[in-house]
Each structure stands twice: as C-alpha cells, then as structure tokens.
Motif scaffolding. Sequence first.
Motif, PDB file in Angstrom:
ATOM      1  N   LYS A   1      47.374 -21.101  31.099  1.00 13.75           N
ATOM      2  CA  LYS A   1      47.045 -20.963  29.755  1.00 13.75           C
ATOM      3  C   LYS A   1      46.932 -19.289  29.669  1.00 13.75           C
ATOM      4  CE  LYS A   1      45.424 -25.153  28.815  1.00 13.75           C
ATOM      5  NZ  LYS A   1      45.938 -25.617  30.130  1.00 13.75           N
ATOM      6  N   ILE A   2      47.496 -18.467  30.543  1.00 11.10           N
ATOM      7  CA  ILE A   2      47.349 -17.108  30.157  1.00 11.10           C
ATOM      8  C   ILE A   2      48.645 -16.898  29.280  1.00 11.10           C
ATOM      9  CG2 ILE A   2      48.087 -15.026  31.440  1.00 11.10           C
ATOM     10  CD1 ILE A   2      46.917 -15.945  33.963  1.00 11.10           C
ATOM     11  N   GLY A   3      48.323 -15.939  28.331  1.00 12.59           N
ATOM     12  CA  GLY A   3      49.224 -15.665  27.543  1.00 12.59           C
ATOM     13  C   GLY A   3      48.897 -16.057  26.082  1.00 12.59           C
ATOM     14  N   GLN A   4      48.174 -17.237  26.199  1.00  6.32           N
ATOM     15  CA  GLN A   4      47.824 -18.153  24.876  1.00  6.32           C
ATOM     16  C   GLN A   4      46.330 -17.675  24.275  1.00  6.32           C
ATOM     17  OE1 GLN A   4      47.632 -22.168  26.091  1.00  6.32           O
ATOM     18  NE2 GLN A   4      49.697 -22.225  26.987  1.00  6.32           N
ATOM     19  N   PHE A   5      46.298 -18.160  23.115  1.00  6.71           N
ATOM     20  CA  PHE A   5      44.884 -17.753  22.122  1.00  6.71           C
ATOM     21  C   PHE A   5      43.794 -18.422  22.815  1.00  6.71           C
ATOM     22  CE2 PHE A   5      48.165 -16.563  19.226  1.00  6.71           C
ATOM     23  CZ  PHE A   5      47.596 -15.146  18.580  1.00  6.71           C
ATOM     24  N   PHE A   6      42.664 -17.713  23.102  1.00  8.18           N
ATOM     25  CA  PHE A   6      41.498 -18.314  23.557  1.00  8.18           C
ATOM     26  C   PHE A   6      40.947 -19.386  22.635  1.00  8.18           C
ATOM     27  CE2 PHE A   6      36.791 -18.307  23.806  1.00  8.18           C
ATOM     28  CZ  PHE A   6      36.747 -18.281  25.387  1.00  8.18           C
ATOM     29  N   ALA A   7      40.444 -20.483  23.068  1.00  8.68           N
ATOM     30  CA  ALA A   7      39.990 -21.693  22.355  1.00  8.68           C
ATOM     31  C   ALA A   7      38.655 -21.805  22.488  1.00  8.68           C
ATOM     32  CB  ALA A   7      40.528 -22.911  23.248  1.00  8.68           C
ATOM     33  N   GLY A   8      37.998 -22.227  21.225  1.00  4.62           N
ATOM     34  CA  GLY A   8      36.653 -22.791  21.182  1.00  4.62           C
ATOM     35  C   GLY A   8      36.018 -22.188  19.878  1.00  4.62           C
ATOM     36  N   GLY A   9      36.703 -21.256  19.198  1.00  2.00           N
ATOM     37  CA  GLY A   9      36.282 -20.970  17.729  1.00  2.00           C
ATOM     38  C   GLY A   9      34.807 -20.375  17.724  1.00  2.00           C
ATOM     39  N   ASP A  10      34.443 -19.655  18.713  1.00  2.37           N
ATOM     40  CA  ASP A  10      33.124 -19.182  18.976  1.00  2.37           C
ATOM     41  C   ASP A  10      33.337 -17.706  19.287  1.00  2.37           C
ATOM     42  OD1 ASP A  10      33.784 -19.950  21.202  1.00  2.37           O
ATOM     43  OD2 ASP A  10      31.590 -20.105  22.051  1.00  2.37           O
ATOM     44  N   GLU A  11      34.560 -17.067  19.297  1.00  2.00           N
ATOM     45  CA  GLU A  11      34.826 -15.837  19.711  1.00  2.00           C
ATOM     46  C   GLU A  11      35.235 -14.720  18.824  1.00  2.00           C
ATOM     47  OE1 GLU A  11      38.865 -17.670  18.972  1.00  2.00           O
ATOM     48  OE2 GLU A  11      36.832 -18.401  19.805  1.00  2.00           O
ATOM     49  N   GLN A  12      35.183 -15.046  17.418  1.00  2.14           N
ATOM     50  CA  GLN A  12      35.141 -14.103  16.565  1.00  2.14           C
ATOM     51  C   GLN A  12      34.288 -12.974  16.359  1.00  2.14           C
ATOM     52  OE1 GLN A  12      38.074 -14.274  14.856  1.00  2.14           O
ATOM     53  NE2 GLN A  12      38.729 -16.042  15.872  1.00  2.14           N
ATOM     54  N   ALA A  13      33.245 -13.478  16.698  1.00  5.40           N
ATOM     55  CA  ALA A  13      31.897 -12.152  16.520  1.00  5.40           C
ATOM     56  C   ALA A  13      32.073 -11.122  17.851  1.00  5.40           C
ATOM     57  CB  ALA A  13      30.666 -12.793  16.685  1.00  5.40           C
TER      58      ALA A  13
ATOM     59  N   SER B   1      26.741 -18.355  23.488  1.00  4.64           N
ATOM     60  CA  SER B   1      26.988 -19.467  22.457  1.00  4.64           C
ATOM     61  C   SER B   1      27.383 -20.753  23.259  1.00  4.64           C
ATOM     62  CB  SER B   1      28.064 -19.379  21.578  1.00  4.64           C
ATOM     63  OG  SER B   1      29.418 -19.369  22.246  1.00  4.64           O
ATOM     64  N   ILE B   2      27.545 -21.923  22.803  1.00  2.28           N
ATOM     65  CA  ILE B   2      28.013 -23.030  23.389  1.00  2.28           C
ATOM     66  C   ILE B   2      29.016 -23.719  22.725  1.00  2.28           C
ATOM     67  CG2 ILE B   2      27.291 -25.455  24.180  1.00  2.28           C
ATOM     68  CD1 ILE B   2      24.423 -24.629  24.416  1.00  2.28           C
ATOM     69  N   SER B   3      30.177 -24.036  23.101  1.00  5.04           N
ATOM     70  CA  SER B   3      31.161 -24.560  22.448  1.00  5.04           C
ATOM     71  C   SER B   3      32.293 -25.239  23.478  1.00  5.04           C
ATOM     72  CB  SER B   3      32.310 -23.520  22.042  1.00  5.04           C
ATOM     73  OG  SER B   3      33.123 -24.041  21.196  1.00  5.04           O
ATOM     74  N   GLU B   4      33.250 -25.934  22.978  1.00  6.03           N
ATOM     75  CA  GLU B   4      34.217 -26.835  23.805  1.00  6.03           C
ATOM     76  C   GLU B   4      35.585 -25.956  23.767  1.00  6.03           C
ATOM     77  OE1 GLU B   4      35.616 -31.209  24.385  1.00  6.03           O
ATOM     78  OE2 GLU B   4      34.232 -30.808  23.034  1.00  6.03           O
ATOM     79  N   GLY B   5      35.981 -25.741  25.173  1.00  2.00           N
ATOM     80  CA  GLY B   5      37.505 -25.174  25.153  1.00  2.00           C
ATOM     81  C   GLY B   5      38.217 -26.136  25.908  1.00  2.00           C
TER      82      GLY B   5
ATOM     83  N   ARG C   1      28.738 -20.175  27.236  1.00  3.11           N
ATOM     84  CA  ARG C   1      29.773 -18.876  27.071  1.00  3.11           C
ATOM     85  C   ARG C   1      28.858 -17.566  26.843  1.00  3.11           C
ATOM     86  NH1 ARG C   1      35.289 -20.945  24.101  1.00  3.11           N
ATOM     87  NH2 ARG C   1      35.413 -23.003  24.994  1.00  3.11           N
ATOM     88  N   ALA C   2      29.153 -16.515  27.622  1.00  2.09           N
ATOM     89  CA  ALA C   2      28.665 -15.176  27.299  1.00  2.09           C
ATOM     90  C   ALA C   2      29.808 -14.327  27.100  1.00  2.09           C
ATOM     91  CB  ALA C   2      28.000 -14.713  28.385  1.00  2.09           C
ATOM     92  N   PHE C   3      29.749 -13.616  25.895  1.00  2.00           N
ATOM     93  CA  PHE C   3      30.795 -12.726  25.006  1.00  2.00           C
ATOM     94  C   PHE C   3      30.414 -11.450  25.313  1.00  2.00           C
ATOM     95  CE2 PHE C   3      31.787 -16.877  23.148  1.00  2.00           C
ATOM     96  CZ  PHE C   3      33.295 -16.959  23.550  1.00  2.00           C
ATOM     97  N   THR C   4      31.204 -10.619  25.792  1.00  2.00           N
ATOM     98  CA  THR C   4      30.868  -9.035  25.934  1.00  2.00           C
ATOM     99  C   THR C   4      32.341  -8.375  25.629  1.00  2.00           C
ATOM    100  OG1 THR C   4      29.448  -9.391  27.835  1.00  2.00           O
ATOM    101  CG2 THR C   4      30.291  -6.928  27.353  1.00  2.00           C
ATOM    102  N   PRO C   5      32.121  -7.182  24.555  1.00  2.00           N
ATOM    103  CA  PRO C   5      33.344  -6.790  24.188  1.00  2.00           C
ATOM    104  C   PRO C   5      33.676  -5.326  25.285  1.00  2.00           C
ATOM    105  CG  PRO C   5      31.402  -5.822  22.903  1.00  2.00           C
ATOM    106  CD  PRO C   5      31.014  -7.004  23.663  1.00  2.00           C
ATOM    107  N   VAL C   6      34.864  -5.160  25.291  1.00  2.00           N
ATOM    108  CA  VAL C   6      35.468  -4.207  26.380  1.00  2.00           C
ATOM    109  C   VAL C   6      35.889  -2.840  25.535  1.00  2.00           C
ATOM    110  CG1 VAL C   6      37.073  -3.567  28.011  1.00  2.00           C
ATOM    111  CG2 VAL C   6      36.090  -5.987  27.730  1.00  2.00           C
ATOM    112  N   TYR C   7      35.339  -1.769  25.949  1.00  2.00           N
ATOM    113  CA  TYR C   7      35.700  -0.428  25.175  1.00  2.00           C
ATOM    114  C   TYR C   7      36.504   0.513  26.330  1.00  2.00           C
ATOM    115  CZ  TYR C   7      32.158  -1.920  21.781  1.00  2.00           C
ATOM    116  OH  TYR C   7      31.606  -2.734  20.839  1.00  2.00           O
TER     117      TYR C   7
END
Length: 533
Positions: A105-117, A126-130, A137-143
């Motif tokens: 799955k590496i190189g493919q787009f992230f699945a779930g639809g809850d990653e835009q924010a 958030s809770i979603s199905e991938g 799921r816990a999302f954290t931006p990288v700077y």
Amino acid sequence: MNRPFKLSTIITVFACVVVLVALLVTDILITTSTNERIRAHEEEKARIVSKTVAKSSIVIESLLAEEQAEALQVYTSDVQAITEMLFVVVMDIEGIRYTHPDPTKIGQFFAGGDEQAVFQGKAYVSISEGTLGESLRAFTPVYDDNDNQIGAVAVGVSLESVTLALAQNHRSIIGGTLLGLLVGLIGAVLLAKYIKHTLFNLEPYEISKLLEERNAMLNSVHEGIIAVDQHQKITLVNEAAIRIFKKAGISGHPTGMRITDYIPGTTLERVMKTKEAVHNDEQSLNGVAIVTNSEPLVVDNQVIGSIATFRDKTEVNELAKQLTGVKTYVEALRSQSHEFKNRLHVIFGMVQIEAYDELAVFIRKIVELTSEEELSISKSIKDPVLAGFLMGKMSYAREKNVRFKIAKDTTITEEIHIEVVKALITIIGNLVDNAIEALAYSNEKEIELRIKTINESLQIIVADSGPGIACTNLEQIFDKGYSTKGPNRGFGLYLIKQNIEKLKGDFSIETNENGTVFEVILPYETTTERGSI
C-alpha cells in the motif's frame, strides 16, 4: 382466599430485587464510565504516538527528501509493534503513503476520507474505515524547521481491540455484580430469620389477626382497661374505659399521654414502683366511684409497665346485690329440699317398721306445721316473692335448730315493686343469716321478724336471743370487709347499709348480752301507688 407469602420470602425477594437493581445501576454507571475512560485512554495513546512520530527526525528528513526510505518503514513498524497500534502511516502533503503495515500500500493515497483536515495543519482524532478496517485514528501534521507543513502522520487503533478491552472489563463488572447479588441474598435470608425470630416466628398476617382479635376482645369486655409503659405513658385503653372517663367528665383519647396528666392519683405508678398488685381498690374519678385492680407488667424480671382494670362501683354494687338475692333464693330452696328429704327418710323408716299409727301422727304434725306457717305468712305477707322467701328462711332456721317466728302484727297488704323486694331480701336475708350464726352456741335460739307499715314507712325489726355484738364501735361493722368471723367475710352488713341508703331509709341497732335488735325504716309505696320506694 390465597395464602399470603411468608415474611421470609417477602424480605428475601425484596432485598434481592433491591440489591439487583442497585448492582445493575452500578454496573451501567461503571460500564459507561469505564468505556469512556478506555476510549479516552486509547485516543490519548494514539495522539501521543502520532505526535511523537511527527517530531521524529527520520520522518522529517524522509519527507524533505521526498524518498520512501526503507529505514522509515522499519521505524514506523517498530513504533507500531511497541505501542500495539493498528497502523502508523506517514504521508506527504499530497496524502501519498510513505509507510504502511502492508508494504504494497506504500505509494498509494491514504484511505478513509477523514484526512483532509490534517493537511490544513489541524491535529485531531476521528473514527473511519480504511484498508485495515474501522479504526480510531489520531492525525498530526509534520512541519520542517521553518514551520512549513511537509506531510502528516496517522496512527490508528483498532476498534475491535477497544471493544475487546471493554468486554473484558464488563465481564469483571458482571462477576462483581453476581458476587454482590449472592452476598445480598445471604444477607436477606439472615435478616429475614432475625426479623422472624424477633416476631416470635409469626407471619405478618398472623400478627395482624392477633391485633384485630386483641382489640375485639378488649372492646368486648365490660370492664375498663388501661395500660402504661415504663415511662408512665398510656399505651392501651379500651372503649369501656373511655365511657367511664366520659362519665367522669374526662374527655379525649389518652393514648400517648402521661397517666399522671390524664388521671392524677392512680395506682399504676405505685404498682410499678412496688412491683406489687393492688386489688379491689376503691377510687373516685371526679365523683364517679370505681373499683380498680392493678398489676405490674414484668418481663425478664424487669417491670415494663402496669395495667389496671376497673368498673363503675355502682354497677359492682348492683351485681353484688343481685348475686346476694340469688344466693338467698338458692339457700332457701336448699333448706326446704334438705328438710323435705329428712322427713321422707323418717316416713320411709316408719313404713319399714310398719309403725302406721305413729306415721299418721307425724304426717299430721308436718301438715299442721306447714299449713300453720303457710297460713301465717300468706295471711300477713301479700307479696308472693317475699312470702316464699320467708318460708324458705323458716325452713333454713329449723335446719339449724333455731326457732324463727313471724310477729303477729306483721302485715304487708299489697304487692311491692320487684326492685324493692330484691332490696328487702338482701336486708332481711343478711340480718336473719347473721342472727342464725350468732345463735350457734346459745342455749335459747330464737329469732323474731316484724314487718309492718307505719304511716308511709315500712318498719323491719329482726331480734335474736344471741350473745350480742362484741364490738365497741358499731359503725365499724358496716365497713366493707370488716368481720370478726375470719377472712372473706364482712360483706353482708355492708350490702345492708348500701341498700338502705339507696332506698333513703334509716336503721338502728340495740345489742347486749341478751340479744341484738336491728330496726330498719324505709319509705313505703306499693305498686298501685305512683312510683316506688
């Protein structure tokens, strides 16, 4: 009618229901609280792992180099294994995966639809199905070092693992609930046995029945009943007592009041202090005379109260008068019966020895004596009840070898009211009986009765040839219970005085060594005149 449930069953069931409801409510509250705590813990854990990975230099360097380095995959796999996460995914700003548990799955787009924010610089959960199923799921931006966002990290926790943790926790709670229910059941059974023992093994419906029967019995008796506890508070009073209190002008229901506040001067307090019963005590309630019997209530050698029964003295006196009259009737009949039997024995003996001439003389004397008595009494006394009573007394006197004669000037020309006759029987009967007893050791045994009307009064004189009354104070012989003849005596003269006072009459006594004369004067009216004595 269905038999009520036993007290032990009711207490056990009720206690079990209460314990069960309490445990169920506790179970719900604990389960809810625990679920929230576990979920919050998993969220916080995922958030911390996500932030830690986002700050990692290897992640920042790989995203800046725009290379899907193998070292980055190894790093995220180690973190995933150590922290027991479902996945740790690093993606660039376009959402293309740099790492994934499944290398394909590496190189493919992230699945779930809850990653835009996250690409807008927001850290969130958030809770979603991938591709690996539904997850938290816990999302954290990288700077980079210039605070420019170059990608994001997503850390997932399987909801199945969360559910499993919750289930394990819930099983523990259910186990505790069942244990609490068992303890509650045992406690309920023990409590039911204790209560049943305290209630003398009686069921509630049996106690209710006993209480109803007790109240019915208390209110059915004619005597007044009142009881107090150890604090002198009235605990029991029946309807007869209330009626007597009302007659004495004492109103209100006294239950709960102190006995000294409701009825001052009772014997109940004294009985409790002395632990000794008081019998036939005469008292006055605002002018109403009562006869009281008081008893201490003793349980395990401890006085827990006292109880008194009492009755209106006028009713007691009336009953005593009636009983005295009945006793007099019975004694008269017994005397006549005894005398008749003796004569039959004599007649039978004369028949056996064939002494017919002597038998004829004996019967003639009996007939002449009886006829003479009957003629004398019936001629002088026109009231049939009083006449029959006097003939019985003459028979009784003969049985005691006492000559009892009716004075020639004795006259009652008309029938007397029955209530007055009862009083006369009590007066004359007791005077004659006392005279017969007084003549027991005298050589000359003679009693004379004179009854005659003088103007509007009835004069009754009973004279005997006995030794006289050995008493310096003649007034004392009329006191209730006073007697020189032994215990359980001293009521005859007392009743005589009571009847004379009731009929508003008077009396006098003359006594010496040659005999005693009782004279009674009563107002006199016949049944043909208006009213009665």
